[in-house]
Design an enzyme around this catalytic site. Structure first.
Site, mmCIF file in Angstrom:
data_model
loop_
_atom_site.group_PDB
_atom_site.id
_atom_site.type_symbol
_atom_site.label_atom_id
_atom_site.label_comp_id
_atom_site.label_asym_id
_atom_site.label_seq_id
_atom_site.Cartn_x
_atom_site.Cartn_y
_atom_site.Cartn_z
ATOM 1 N N LYS A 82 0.795 -1.243 0.000
ATOM 2 C CA LYS A 82 0.000 0.000 0.000
ATOM 3 C C LYS A 82 0.821 1.284 0.000
ATOM 4 O O LYS A 82 0.314 2.339 0.339
ATOM 5 C CB LYS A 82 -0.942 -0.016 1.195
ATOM 6 C CG LYS A 82 -0.216 -0.083 2.532
ATOM 7 C CD LYS A 82 -1.163 0.187 3.684
ATOM 8 C CE LYS A 82 -0.404 0.382 4.975
ATOM 9 N NZ LYS A 82 -1.251 0.660 6.126
ATOM 10 N N SER A 122 -9.242 2.084 -2.748
ATOM 11 C CA SER A 122 -8.601 3.291 -2.233
ATOM 12 C C SER A 122 -9.015 4.512 -3.036
ATOM 13 O O SER A 122 -9.311 4.409 -4.241
ATOM 14 C CB SER A 122 -7.083 3.116 -2.338
ATOM 15 O OG SER A 122 -6.430 4.350 -2.149
ATOM 16 N N TYR A 146 0.335 1.776 -7.629
ATOM 17 C CA TYR A 146 -0.514 1.332 -6.518
ATOM 18 C C TYR A 146 -1.990 1.590 -6.840
ATOM 19 O O TYR A 146 -2.835 0.695 -6.745
ATOM 20 C CB TYR A 146 -0.120 2.051 -5.226
ATOM 21 C CG TYR A 146 -1.162 1.923 -4.138
ATOM 22 C CD1 TYR A 146 -1.319 0.734 -3.452
ATOM 23 C CD2 TYR A 146 -2.004 2.996 -3.828
ATOM 24 C CE1 TYR A 146 -2.305 0.607 -2.478
ATOM 25 C CE2 TYR A 146 -2.984 2.874 -2.854
ATOM 26 C CZ TYR A 146 -3.135 1.678 -2.191
ATOM 27 O OH TYR A 146 -4.113 1.558 -1.237
ATOM 28 N N LYS A 150 -5.327 -1.004 -7.507
ATOM 29 C CA LYS A 150 -6.614 -0.941 -6.800
ATOM 30 C C LYS A 150 -7.770 -0.838 -7.796
ATOM 31 O O LYS A 150 -8.807 -1.473 -7.631
ATOM 32 C CB LYS A 150 -6.620 0.240 -5.824
ATOM 33 C CG LYS A 150 -5.731 -0.002 -4.611
ATOM 34 C CD LYS A 150 -6.317 -1.096 -3.738
ATOM 35 C CE LYS A 150 -5.310 -1.772 -2.858
ATOM 36 N NZ LYS A 150 -5.881 -2.876 -2.053
#
Ligand code: UD1
Length: 330
Positions: A82, A122, A146, A150
């Protein structure tokens, strides 16, 4: 219900496991403990007065997952890397772990006949947005590998819902902060570069004074605005999401809709502690957007969820956790 929580020993996972146990659910945690904490799970079980099953494994191991999925009604999928900055340095690690790991999980769910999932997405799926507060329909321009993982995780679920009739709910977290009211579980300060851990670290050691990243933004006090949400509110959101059983995929913002500036966060800590946060004003951090705020109305309409804890409670609980656990779980 019997629930499998991947990554259930992480910061958010532990709070959710605790709430699930307190609500009377059976819980199986699969965690490789690369960043998750055994001690955090031990404390969550102690507070709840209930035990969960713990399987120490990477989600890349399909055989372990199939075994753990026996008798499971729903999965909550937290396990993922994350760190936005790290994903910029090593994108392939994020693709392998977040997307490859998730694909293995989805296959194991098919093999085991489990068709309900709540997914940790996210606000990073949005990237830079012009319109605030951000509605769910705005997704699709992540600024980092990242954020891309997601978004693509959500898209995989969309297809699983479409092709296999699954019930899938993606929760787009804004900025989770704070700690459990007991002060026994929270986010270890060593965990990273996010604002709250940095503030606590600066209190612990003034040599680690934090830099306020940018004071010349077009915001009321010149510092960035973010939608901070108390981790215990966020946790309750997962229990609400589990109640959604209709086939299909839906994505929800989980935030308060009431953004705060960096300055307001520092003021909050200073009010609570009576001590100045060691900090200096500095230049903008590359990649930061001036302001982010969730439009939380869709999740509220679907489940009745509302974040009730205010900034004072975020600060107070973070401070309580920190002062009781200056070395985290060690
Ligand atoms: C970051 C991630 C986001 C993730 C979120 C919660 C990026 C670009 N985004 O969001 O994907 O969901 O964490 O884990 O990394 N700040 C300072 N000084 C500091 C640290 C932070 O001024 O030492 C400021 C930042 O400029 C920002 C705010 O505090 O305005 C919050 O920062 P942070 O906690 O790192 O979260 P985000 O960057 O919003």
């Amino acid at each position: 219900m019997r629930i499998l929580a991947t990554g259930g020993a992480g910061y958010i996972g532990t709070h959710v496991v605790l709430d699930l146990l307190e609500a009377g659910h059976d819980v199986v945690v699969v965690d490789d403990f690369s960043t998750g904490e055994r001690q955090a799970l031990a404390r969550a079980q102690e507070i709840a007065g209930q035990t969960c099953e713990i399987v120490a494994s990477d989600i890349a191991d399909g055989a372990v997952l199939r075994e753990a999925l026996q008798g499971v009604d729903a999965v909550i999928h937290f396990a993922a890397y994350k760190r936005v900055g790290e994903s910029m340095e090593r994108p392939e690690h994020y693709f392998r772990n977040n997307l490859g790991g998730m694909a293995t999980l989805l296959s194991a769910m098919v093999d085991s006949g489990v068709d309900r999932i709540v997914y940790s997405s996210s606000a990073a799926v949005y990237g830079t947005q012009e319109v605030l507060p951000i509605p769910e329909a705005a997704a699709g321009r992540p600024d980092s590998p990242y954020g891309l993982t997601k978004l693509q995780g959500e898209q995989m679920l969309e297809w699983m819902a479409d092709r296999r009739g699954w019930s899938a709910t993606s929760l787009r977290y804004f900025n989770p902060v704070g700690a459990h009211a007991s002060g026994h579980i929270g986010e270890p300060v060593a965990n990273g570069a996010n604002l709250f851990p940095r503030v606590l670290d600066a209190y612990a050691d003034a040599r680690k004074a934090l830099t306020v990243f940018g004071t010349d933004y077009d915001t009321p006090d010149g510092t960035c605005l973010r939608d901070y949400i108390h981790v215990c509110d966020l946790s309750q959101g997962h229990l609400k999401a589990l109640e959604l059983t209709e086939p299909g995929h839906r994505a929800f913002n989980v935030g308060t809709g009431r953004p705060h500036s960096v300055r307001e966060i520092l003021d909050g800590f200073e009010r609570h502690t009576g001590r100045r946060v060691p900090h200096t004003d500095g230049p903008r951090r590359a990649g930061d957007v001036p302001a982010a705020a969730a439009d939380p109305s869709r999740f509220h309409q679907a489940t009745g969820f509302e974040a009730t804890r205010d900034l004072d409670e975020m600060v107070t609980s973070a401070w309580r956790w920190f002062t009781q656990n200056t070395n985290g779980y060690r």
